[in-house]
Motif scaffolding. Sequence first.
Motif, PDB file in Angstrom:
ATOM      1  N   LYS A  84     -58.336 -67.121   8.351  1.00 22.81           N
ATOM      2  CA  LYS A  84     -59.644 -66.462   8.499  1.00 22.81           C
ATOM      3  C   LYS A  84     -59.676 -65.074   7.857  1.00 22.81           C
ATOM      4  N   PRO A  85     -58.804 -64.137   8.290  1.00 22.51           N
ATOM      5  CA  PRO A  85     -58.855 -62.825   7.623  1.00 22.51           C
ATOM      6  C   PRO A  85     -58.413 -62.882   6.166  1.00 22.51           C
ATOM      7  N   MET A  86     -57.501 -63.796   5.830  1.00 24.42           N
ATOM      8  CA  MET A  86     -57.077 -63.902   4.423  1.00 24.42           C
ATOM      9  C   MET A  86     -58.291 -64.184   3.538  1.00 24.42           C
ATOM     10  N   LEU A  87     -59.051 -65.208   3.934  1.00 23.14           N
ATOM     11  CA  LEU A  87     -60.192 -65.600   3.108  1.00 23.14           C
ATOM     12  C   LEU A  87     -61.301 -64.549   3.137  1.00 23.14           C
ATOM     13  N   ALA A  88     -61.505 -63.925   4.288  1.00 20.30           N
ATOM     14  CA  ALA A  88     -62.530 -62.877   4.361  1.00 20.30           C
ATOM     15  C   ALA A  88     -62.186 -61.726   3.405  1.00 20.30           C
ATOM     16  N   LEU A  89     -60.913 -61.334   3.379  1.00 18.74           N
ATOM     17  CA  LEU A  89     -60.498 -60.259   2.463  1.00 18.74           C
ATOM     18  C   LEU A  89     -60.702 -60.681   1.005  1.00 18.74           C
ATOM     19  N   MET A  90     -60.345 -61.919   0.692  1.00 19.04           N
ATOM     20  CA  MET A  90     -60.507 -62.430  -0.676  1.00 19.04           C
ATOM     21  C   MET A  90     -61.988 -62.441  -1.064  1.00 19.04           C
ATOM     22  N   GLU A  91     -62.839 -62.902  -0.147  1.00 19.87           N
ATOM     23  CA  GLU A  91     -64.269 -62.960  -0.454  1.00 19.87           C
ATOM     24  C   GLU A  91     -64.850 -61.571  -0.689  1.00 19.87           C
ATOM     25  N   LYS A  92     -64.352 -60.591   0.049  1.00 19.43           N
ATOM     26  CA  LYS A  92     -64.854 -59.227  -0.112  1.00 19.43           C
ATOM     27  C   LYS A  92     -64.258 -58.548  -1.341  1.00 19.43           C
ATOM     28  N   ALA A 120     -66.079 -52.846   7.255  1.00 22.72           N
ATOM     29  CA  ALA A 120     -65.354 -51.666   6.775  1.00 22.72           C
ATOM     30  C   ALA A 120     -65.285 -51.567   5.250  1.00 22.72           C
ATOM     31  N   PHE A 121     -65.517 -52.677   4.559  1.00 20.97           N
ATOM     32  CA  PHE A 121     -65.330 -52.655   3.114  1.00 20.97           C
ATOM     33  C   PHE A 121     -66.606 -53.025   2.362  1.00 20.97           C
ATOM     34  N   PRO A 122     -66.756 -52.469   1.156  1.00 17.72           N
ATOM     35  CA  PRO A 122     -67.878 -52.888   0.318  1.00 17.72           C
ATOM     36  C   PRO A 122     -67.624 -54.313  -0.179  1.00 17.72           C
ATOM     37  N   GLY A 123     -68.542 -54.831  -0.968  1.00 18.04           N
ATOM     38  CA  GLY A 123     -68.379 -56.210  -1.433  1.00 18.04           C
ATOM     39  C   GLY A 123     -69.468 -57.055  -0.798  1.00 18.04           C
ATOM     40  N   PRO A 124     -69.535 -58.323  -1.176  1.00 13.00           N
ATOM     41  CA  PRO A 124     -70.610 -59.179  -0.679  1.00 13.00           C
ATOM     42  C   PRO A 124     -70.596 -59.263   0.843  1.00 13.00           C
ATOM     43  N   SER A 125     -71.781 -59.186   1.435  1.00 14.87           N
ATOM     44  CA  SER A 125     -71.859 -59.210   2.888  1.00 14.87           C
ATOM     45  C   SER A 125     -71.630 -60.620   3.417  1.00 14.87           C
ATOM     46  N   LEU A 126     -70.789 -60.717   4.415  1.00 19.59           N
ATOM     47  CA  LEU A 126     -70.473 -62.024   4.993  1.00 19.59           C
ATOM     48  C   LEU A 126     -71.190 -62.240   6.326  1.00 19.59           C
ATOM     49  N   MET A 127     -72.087 -61.318   6.659  1.00 19.62           N
ATOM     50  CA  MET A 127     -72.963 -61.470   7.820  1.00 19.62           C
ATOM     51  C   MET A 127     -74.382 -61.167   7.351  1.00 19.62           C
ATOM     52  N   ARG A 161     -65.053 -72.423  -4.150  1.00 24.04           N
ATOM     53  CA  ARG A 161     -65.122 -70.970  -4.320  1.00 24.04           C
ATOM     54  C   ARG A 161     -63.787 -70.410  -4.830  1.00 24.04           C
ATOM     55  N   GLN A 162     -63.886 -69.447  -5.719  1.00 28.60           N
ATOM     56  CA  GLN A 162     -62.670 -68.848  -6.280  1.00 28.60           C
ATOM     57  C   GLN A 162     -61.802 -68.229  -5.187  1.00 28.60           C
ATOM     58  N   ALA A 163     -62.463 -67.585  -4.220  1.00 28.51           N
ATOM     59  CA  ALA A 163     -61.691 -66.926  -3.150  1.00 28.51           C
ATOM     60  C   ALA A 163     -60.829 -67.937  -2.402  1.00 28.51           C
ATOM     61  N   VAL A 164     -61.338 -69.148  -2.247  1.00 26.23           N
ATOM     62  CA  VAL A 164     -60.565 -70.171  -1.543  1.00 26.23           C
ATOM     63  C   VAL A 164     -59.343 -70.555  -2.376  1.00 26.23           C
ATOM     64  N   LYS A 165     -59.536 -70.688  -3.687  1.00 24.79           N
ATOM     65  CA  LYS A 165     -58.408 -71.009  -4.568  1.00 24.79           C
ATOM     66  C   LYS A 165     -57.336 -69.912  -4.454  1.00 24.79           C
ATOM     67  N   ASP A 166     -57.789 -68.671  -4.546  1.00 25.68           N
ATOM     68  CA  ASP A 166     -56.846 -67.549  -4.486  1.00 25.68           C
ATOM     69  C   ASP A 166     -56.132 -67.501  -3.137  1.00 25.68           C
ATOM     70  N   CYS A 167     -56.876 -67.785  -2.121  1.00 26.25           N
ATOM     71  CA  CYS A 167     -56.333 -67.721  -0.757  1.00 26.25           C
ATOM     72  C   CYS A 167     -55.296 -68.823  -0.535  1.00 26.25           C
ATOM     73  N   TRP A 168     -55.660 -70.042  -0.892  1.00 23.94           N
ATOM     74  CA  TRP A 168     -54.732 -71.148  -0.640  1.00 23.94           C
ATOM     75  C   TRP A 168     -53.481 -71.059  -1.529  1.00 23.94           C
ATOM     76  N   ALA A 169     -53.590 -70.295  -2.624  1.00 24.17           N
ATOM     77  CA  ALA A 169     -52.420 -70.100  -3.483  1.00 24.17           C
ATOM     78  C   ALA A 169     -51.342 -69.279  -2.766  1.00 24.17           C
TER      79      ALA A 169
END
Lengths: 260, 276
Positions: B17-25, B78-85, B229-237
């Motif tokens: 969960k936090p891994m993917l959230a960080l990647m998405e942001k 806490a971080f900029p980037g696309p909003s996940l809420m 999603r790219q973030a998922v690829k990066d995360c699962w790597a």
Amino acid sequence: MSAILYYGEPNGASFTVLAALEESRLNIETRYLDLLSGARHRIVGLTDRVALDMGVEGEGPVLVINGEAMTESVFIAQYLDEAGAGHMQPKDAHTHWQMLMWCRRVTERAAPAAAFLGCRSNAHTKLAAISEAAFADLTAHIVSPDLKARWEALRRGDFQQAQEEDSIAKISDLAALCNTQLGDGRDWLIGDYSIADLVTYGWLAGMRGIVPDAFADRSKLAVWFARVEARPSVQRALAHAIAAHPGQHWAPGPEINRWG
Amino acid sequence: MSDVTLYHWEPNANSGKPMLALMEKGVKFESQYLDMLNFDQHKPDYLAVNPQGTIPAMTHGDNVLVESTAIMEYVDEAFPGPSLMPADPRDRLRIRWWMKFMDQWLGPSFSMFGWKYFVGPAARQKGEAELEAAINRIPLPERQIAWRKAVYGLFSDEEMAESGRRIGVGIKMLEAELVKRDWLASDQYSLADINGFNLAYALPLSQPHLSNDELTPNIMRWLRKIYARQAVKDCWALGRTDMVKRVEILEQDYIPPKPESEGIAKGIGDKENLAR
Ligand SMILES: N[C@@H](CCC(=O)N[C@@H](CS)C(=O)NCC(=O)O)C(=O)O
């Protein structure tokens, strides 16, 4: 948008949302539910009742927005704050995280214990007194088998000694934690007055009469109770009570963590 | 140098969960991989970060954060980037509701199967004495009980049946919810989808009789869309074991129903199961 907030006696989860509504200054219709009569399961006119049927919290308030039922008192309180006045959650991300963690600590550990103890001292005799047929009628509308099982255990008076001891310990632990948290002279549990104070008050206030020992010699906590009670919004929330002593009114709450 | 460090295991369940959230942001973070099956989470270095000895945990400057879902909310704020809420309070309420439902009602039932058929047997590879010593080092008493149950196979039929029931109900609920909208709890991709993907990505492999393109087309559509999603690829790597390769099943365009016996109860660690 049409919204209705259904609530039980201002105790436990219902206290949290009533007090949050008062703080939010939103003008939302409120309707009383007799939770121990199963009234929550007979709300009519819902188009989406997933959250009502499957909520983790058990018997508690329901916010209906355009036919969609929403449950879980902390999240309803957050909704009311975010849609309304917006001063009941810390703005800083880390303090906000602390508030969320505090609320989880209360709702995941203390709330199941409080609901267990409260139901044992009060709700059991009421349920045991109704006929088999009336009880079957009451529970017929409960969709979730695990919630239904908690109602049945309550009617039977199935209170294990180990569970009782564990529940008392959990209430005492929370009381101790609050007292320690307030030890540095702060007025409120996390940052400014927040949903953390509402949630803690809601689940602990009624416990003062049921497990008084947990509150003995916790002077900071006693002063905090009085501070919360002095707030006009809290007084208005408590004024929703139909019963003389809302802290004595309980209905089946969250399950005790089964795994993980 | 990043001032964010994430302590995690495989991209799966709570760690993911936090891994993917960080990647998405798009937040750069230092990854500290803990081998859960080697009990790394109870070693002194990690207990100094999270005395509870559970994974994940995150540090951001001087702040130490735990609880996967609460960490995700922190990351989003806490971080900029696309909003996940989303901004709409009603969507936010629905997102939080689903996350709690998954974290506390549905997730633990999946986890019970995972621990019985995968974590327990994998840990049993260690000798009895080493295992006992490792379990005795676990700081939370309830976790000692959980580990004993898993490694000695002490789950009762009753509790397995109840978990099985919940998984069946939960799959139906997810499918019904995903008929209503593209994403799980709002019209935009949110923390609820990140949470749900970590719970459900291997469903067609672990519950092939309950979740597949015939019975749950909306779950399948949703999982594939997230997997793209790219973030998922990066995360699962960041995964190191065969466990995470299960996600590759989502590359198949059509997954037919299969008997229950081909699912998790056969052992999600099975090589044949993981291969495809
Ligand atoms: N509620 C916590 C649970 C964390 C948790 O239990 N993590 C599991 C891994 S998914 C763990 O650390 N298990 C190993 C252990 O308890 O020793 C969260 O969501 O972060």
